[in-house]
Design an enzyme around this catalytic site. Structure first.
Site, PDB file in Angstrom:
ATOM      1  N   THR A   1       0.552  -1.403  -0.218  1.00  0.00           N
ATOM      2  CA  THR A   1       0.249  -0.081  -0.191  1.00  0.00           C
ATOM      3  C   THR A   1       0.772   1.151  -0.134  1.00  0.00           C
ATOM      4  O   THR A   1       1.957   1.270   0.753  1.00  0.00           O
ATOM      5  CB  THR A   1      -0.807   0.066   1.194  1.00  0.00           C
ATOM      6  OG1 THR A   1      -1.764  -1.184   1.221  1.00  0.00           O
ATOM      7  CG2 THR A   1      -1.657   1.181   1.172  1.00  0.00           C
TER       8      THR A   1
ATOM      9  N   ASP B   1      -3.750   3.283  -3.495  1.00  0.00           N
ATOM     10  CA  ASP B   1      -3.768   2.357  -4.610  1.00  0.00           C
ATOM     11  C   ASP B   1      -4.367   1.192  -4.689  1.00  0.00           C
ATOM     12  O   ASP B   1      -5.342   0.873  -3.634  1.00  0.00           O
ATOM     13  CB  ASP B   1      -2.089   1.844  -4.634  1.00  0.00           C
ATOM     14  CG  ASP B   1      -1.754   1.048  -3.806  1.00  0.00           C
ATOM     15  OD1 ASP B   1      -1.090  -0.372  -3.941  1.00  0.00           O
ATOM     16  OD2 ASP B   1      -2.160   1.149  -2.487  1.00  0.00           O
TER      17      ASP B   1
ATOM     18  N   ARG C   1      -3.469  -2.714  -4.720  1.00  0.00           N
ATOM     19  CA  ARG C   1      -2.777  -3.885  -4.713  1.00  0.00           C
ATOM     20  C   ARG C   1      -2.857  -4.564  -3.550  1.00  0.00           C
ATOM     21  O   ARG C   1      -2.536  -3.868  -2.491  1.00  0.00           O
ATOM     22  CB  ARG C   1      -1.441  -3.595  -5.385  1.00  0.00           C
ATOM     23  CG  ARG C   1      -0.699  -4.798  -5.239  1.00  0.00           C
ATOM     24  CD  ARG C   1       0.905  -4.892  -5.624  1.00  0.00           C
ATOM     25  NE  ARG C   1       1.236  -4.731  -7.152  1.00  0.00           N
ATOM     26  CZ  ARG C   1       2.157  -4.530  -7.456  1.00  0.00           C
ATOM     27  NH1 ARG C   1       3.173  -4.602  -6.977  1.00  0.00           N
ATOM     28  NH2 ARG C   1       2.211  -4.566  -8.987  1.00  0.00           N
TER      29      ARG C   1
ATOM     30  N   LYS D   1      -9.730   0.047  -1.264  1.00  0.00           N
ATOM     31  CA  LYS D   1      -9.031   0.365   0.267  1.00  0.00           C
ATOM     32  C   LYS D   1      -9.390   1.660   0.799  1.00  0.00           C
ATOM     33  O   LYS D   1      -9.166   1.963   1.993  1.00  0.00           O
ATOM     34  CB  LYS D   1      -7.308   0.464   0.057  1.00  0.00           C
ATOM     35  CG  LYS D   1      -6.660  -0.568  -0.632  1.00  0.00           C
ATOM     36  CD  LYS D   1      -5.135  -0.416  -0.737  1.00  0.00           C
ATOM     37  CE  LYS D   1      -4.573  -1.551  -1.366  1.00  0.00           C
ATOM     38  NZ  LYS D   1      -3.027  -1.607  -1.622  1.00  0.00           N
TER      39      LYS D   1
ATOM     40  N   GLY E   1      -1.991  -2.294   5.780  1.00  0.00           N
ATOM     41  CA  GLY E   1      -1.705  -3.212   6.668  1.00  0.00           C
ATOM     42  C   GLY E   1      -2.250  -4.412   6.567  1.00  0.00           C
ATOM     43  O   GLY E   1      -2.448  -4.740   5.318  1.00  0.00           O
TER      44      GLY E   1
ATOM     45  N   SER F   1       3.363   1.059   2.989  1.00  0.00           N
ATOM     46  CA  SER F   1       4.913   0.889   2.368  1.00  0.00           C
ATOM     47  C   SER F   1       5.307   2.090   1.706  1.00  0.00           C
ATOM     48  O   SER F   1       6.588   2.197   1.498  1.00  0.00           O
ATOM     49  CB  SER F   1       5.011  -0.636   1.911  1.00  0.00           C
ATOM     50  OG  SER F   1       4.180  -0.734   0.979  1.00  0.00           O
TER      51      SER F   1
ATOM     52  N   ASP G   1       7.685   1.548  -5.259  1.00  0.00           N
ATOM     53  CA  ASP G   1       7.430   0.729  -3.909  1.00  0.00           C
ATOM     54  C   ASP G   1       6.848  -0.662  -4.451  1.00  0.00           C
ATOM     55  O   ASP G   1       5.713  -0.660  -5.143  1.00  0.00           O
ATOM     56  CB  ASP G   1       6.409   1.044  -2.920  1.00  0.00           C
ATOM     57  CG  ASP G   1       6.170   0.274  -1.791  1.00  0.00           C
ATOM     58  OD1 ASP G   1       4.963   0.055  -1.388  1.00  0.00           O
ATOM     59  OD2 ASP G   1       6.964  -0.402  -1.399  1.00  0.00           O
TER      60      ASP G   1
ATOM     61  N   SER H   1       3.055  -1.702  -3.338  1.00  0.00           N
ATOM     62  CA  SER H   1       1.822  -0.895  -4.162  1.00  0.00           C
ATOM     63  C   SER H   1       1.849  -1.095  -5.475  1.00  0.00           C
ATOM     64  O   SER H   1       2.912  -1.278  -6.169  1.00  0.00           O
ATOM     65  CB  SER H   1       2.075   0.543  -3.630  1.00  0.00           C
ATOM     66  OG  SER H   1       2.331   0.677  -2.581  1.00  0.00           O
TER      67      SER H   1
END
Lengths: 209, 301
Positions: free
Chosen positions: B68, B84, B86, B100, B114, B196, B233, B236
């Site tokens: 995320t 995002d 994923r 999300k 998380g 992240s 990242d 994500s």
């Protein structure tokens, strides 16, 4: 290596045009030792609703029984068949209750809405996080191989006949690769479509470990 | 108690002593109606299982995490939240288009990072409680109330519920934005990022944030921050969802942008009928229920 590969097992579901298909392997083993080749992992939860459970065999049986119990109470109270999306919430709730001591299973749900016959597939993780997709869902020991096969073979709006081949082929191919699901019959519990369900297509894959 | 009692009575007087312990336990465990809340029944069994399997070098299966990038920004008329799409399970992408940004109340939305199940369930629990609270007070709920409810629940579980949230909304006192950490600490700020990919997104914010932005500017800023998280990242990816909350309305743009559209396949990989040998086939025709019956009369005179 995880607890999920102690007994082994793989389940997947695909969505097509006005139909869904769910398939699993039938191996029950303890690590590398095979015990039986007719272990049920897909359970009917309604005329047009199936749940497939991959993971620790004891939890597969316990969860399917406890889920059937809750579903029976629901159907008695409501007087009708449950919708697939509601059933997904029921499974999610059952798994999240055990957030800090979970069941080691990863369920896959496939079915049609009892009134509108709209196809529905989803999968959940071991603590009940739901994921609804438009194409396919996989879970179990050879999940990565299944992802690969499904990504390449799945097309949107596949007709029933094409479906009958795609689902089994992708299963057999990744079975050949995984030692914990190999050399066993696989069982496709359904191409479920609104006028009938075509069940128990068993094909045997004689492959070597 | 009830099921144990029934088994007792059915067994008969002579075998009562023998059945005292065994049958009671078995019937109790399966036929219990759900009573809500967490159940810690399997903790002991799981600890033993994990210890056993650790000897064989096996590990616990991974719960789905949302690697995320989530963020939020306060602008002139309200709040813009971005995320995002994923969800990962270990090193594999489990869900390429998960949602999300969760609904809390008509004027409050919450992004979650998380453990995916934790963010999903926690936001649902607080959303239900907030609706009851709102019916009780007769007012539109305040963001501070949602924040207080969330942080008190997360602190109660000492961080074991892995939910990192970005809570935003507009109430009678204006737009508010909070970031809530899994252990229960919160920060009230004009712009926040979590997950992240939060460092990548924060870099974009620190560069281009100004107070009192216009809506389009704020949406573009959030979109760029999430894009930075997506491309830099690994946890994500996929699309960018944006939620714009203002005094009177909410614009849930899902997807707002699709920078990672899947390519088109060059060939067809369909298999012919008969490729896979079928051993047995059982077709069960199902009854179709009559839902609606309409009669059209025709004049045949």
């Amino acid at each position: 290596m995880s607890i999920m590969s102690y007994n082994g097992g793989a389940v997947m579901a695909m969505r097509g045009k006005d139909c869904v298909a769910i398939a699993s392997d039938r191996r029950f083993g303890v690590q590398a030792q095979m015990v039986t080749t007719d272990f049920q992992k897909i359970f009917p939860m309604g005329d047009r609703l199936y749940i497939g459970l991959a993971g620790l065999a004891t939890d597969v049986q316990t969860v399917s029984q406890r889920l059937k119990f809750r579903l029976n109470l629901y159907e008695l109270k409501e007087g009708r068949q449950i919708k697939p999306k509601t059933f997904m919430s029921m499974v999610s709730n059952l798994l999240y209750e055990r957030r800090f001591g979970p069941y080691y299973i990863e369920p896959v749900i496939a079915g049609l809405d009892p009134k509108t016959f709209e196809p529905f597939i989803c999968s959940l993780d071991l603590i009940g996080c739901p994921m609804v997709t438009e194409d396919f869902v996989v879970s179990g020991t050879c999940a990565e191989q299944m992802y690969g096969m499904c990504e390449s073979l799945w097309e949107p709006d596949m007709e029933r006949q094409a479906f009958e081949m795609t689902c089994p082929v992708s299963r057999i191919i990744e079975f050949d690769r995984m030692s914990t699901t190999v050399d066993s019959k696989w069982d496709s519990k359904g191409i479920i479509s609104k006028d009938g369900r075509c069940g128990n297509n068993t094909a045997s894959s004689k492959s070597m470990i | 108690r009830d099921t144990g009692g029934v088994a007792w009575a059915r067994a008969g007087r002579t075998s009562r002593k023998r059945l005292h312990g065994a049958v009671k336990m078995a019937t109790l465990s399966v036929c219990q109606a759900p009573c809500g809340g967490f159940s810690f029944d399997y903790c002991r069994r799981n600890v033993l299982l994990e210890a056993e399997l650790a000897k064989l070098e096996r590990s616990v299966p991974a719960a789905r995490k949302t690697g995320t990038t989530i963020c939020g920004v306060v602008y002139k008329d309200g709040v813009v939240l971005g995320a995002d799409t994923r969800a990962t399970e270990g090193m594999v992408v489990a869900d390429k288009n998960c949602s999300k940004i969760h609904y809390i109340s008509p004027n409050i939305y919450c992004c979650g990072a998380g453990t995916a199940a934790d963010t999903e369930m926690t936001t649902q629990i607080i959303s239900s409680n907030l609706e009851l609270h709102s019916l009780s007070t007769g007012r539109l709920p305040r963001v501070a109330t949602a924040n207080r409810m969330l942080k008190q629940m997360l602190f109660r579980y000492q961080g074991y519920i892995g939910a990192a949230l970005v809570l935003g909304g507009v109430d009678c006192l204006g737009p508010h934005l909070y970031s809530i950490y899994p252990h229960g600490s919160t920060d009230k700020l004009p712009y926040v990022t979590m997950g992240s990919g939060s460092l990548a997104a924060m870099a974009v914010f620190e560069d281009r944030y100004k107070p009192d932005m216009e809506e389009e500017e704020a949406k573009q800023l959030v979109r760029d921050a999430i894009a930075a998280g997506i491309f830099n990242d690994l946890g994500s990816g996929s699309n960018i969802d944006v939620c714009v909350i203002t005094k009177g309305k909410v614009d849930y743009l899902r997807p707002h942008d699709e920078p990672n559209k899947k390519g088109t396949r060059a060939g067809s990989y369909r298999y012919k009928q008969g490729t896979t040998g079928i051993l047995t086939k059982a077709v069960t025709p199902l009854d179709l229920e009559v839902v609606e019956e309409t009669v059209q009369t025709m004049d045949t005179s």
